[in-house]
Design a protein around this motif. Sequence first.
Motif, PDB file in Angstrom:
ATOM      1  N   PHE A 109      38.288-101.119  -1.534  1.00 35.00           N
ATOM      2  CA  PHE A 109      37.386-101.564  -0.480  1.00 35.00           C
ATOM      3  C   PHE A 109      35.970-101.060  -0.700  1.00 35.00           C
ATOM      4  CE2 PHE A 109      35.395-101.267   3.716  1.00 35.00           C
ATOM      5  CZ  PHE A 109      35.467-102.595   4.096  1.00 35.00           C
ATOM      6  N   ASP A 110      35.823 -99.889  -1.300  1.00 33.27           N
ATOM      7  CA  ASP A 110      34.479 -99.350  -1.566  1.00 33.27           C
ATOM      8  C   ASP A 110      33.654-100.306  -2.413  1.00 33.27           C
ATOM      9  OD1 ASP A 110      35.030 -97.086  -0.099  1.00 33.27           O
ATOM     10  OD2 ASP A 110      35.539 -95.852  -1.844  1.00 33.27           O
ATOM     11  N   GLY A 115      28.717-104.068  -1.989  1.00 30.48           N
ATOM     12  CA  GLY A 115      28.152-105.365  -2.366  1.00 30.48           C
ATOM     13  C   GLY A 115      28.872-106.035  -3.512  1.00 30.48           C
ATOM     14  N   GLY A 116      29.937-105.422  -3.990  1.00 30.03           N
ATOM     15  CA  GLY A 116      30.726-106.050  -5.055  1.00 30.03           C
ATOM     16  C   GLY A 116      31.741-106.994  -4.450  1.00 30.03           C
TER      17      GLY A 116
END
Length: 170
Positions: A109-110, A115-116
Amino acid sequence: MITSNVTLLAVALLTVGCREAPSSDAKPSEGNDLVGAWRAKIHFTSGAFATIGDLEFMYVFNEGGTMTESSNYDAVPPVPPAYGVWRRTAPDQFEAKYTFYVTKPPAGFDDIAKGGGWLPAGYGVFVETITLAKDGKSFKSKMKYDAFDPGGKPVEGGGEAYVEGAWMGF
């Protein structure tokens, strides 16, 4: 007198270009070609897609030889539709070649929060040899799929399939 002439002119102008809607038994197009929208069941006999038992494609073959394809698995993982070209090779025989981009899932999730997301992971190329039925409403084909990494080098996962398609009429 003027009112009736204006009314007749208005009715004439409103009906210009009007025509009867095509019947449900109409052929997809003149000359037994692929122009139009089609829905097909894809049965892979080898490769990464061989385990998918309910794969379907929807195609749009445009005049001039371009095409678009989308599947019922375009969201697994998210990928855009495929784009390509098609041509007649003989009476009732066609060849289509189309490409789609492959994506890879985010590591966590990070990655999404930064923005990935589903980033590019390569592409796939389908080459299909199509035989149109005499009535122009269905086709059978053989398909070859090749998979490539982002740099264009072949990767595992390619395969072969047979296809049964039907024209999407009313």
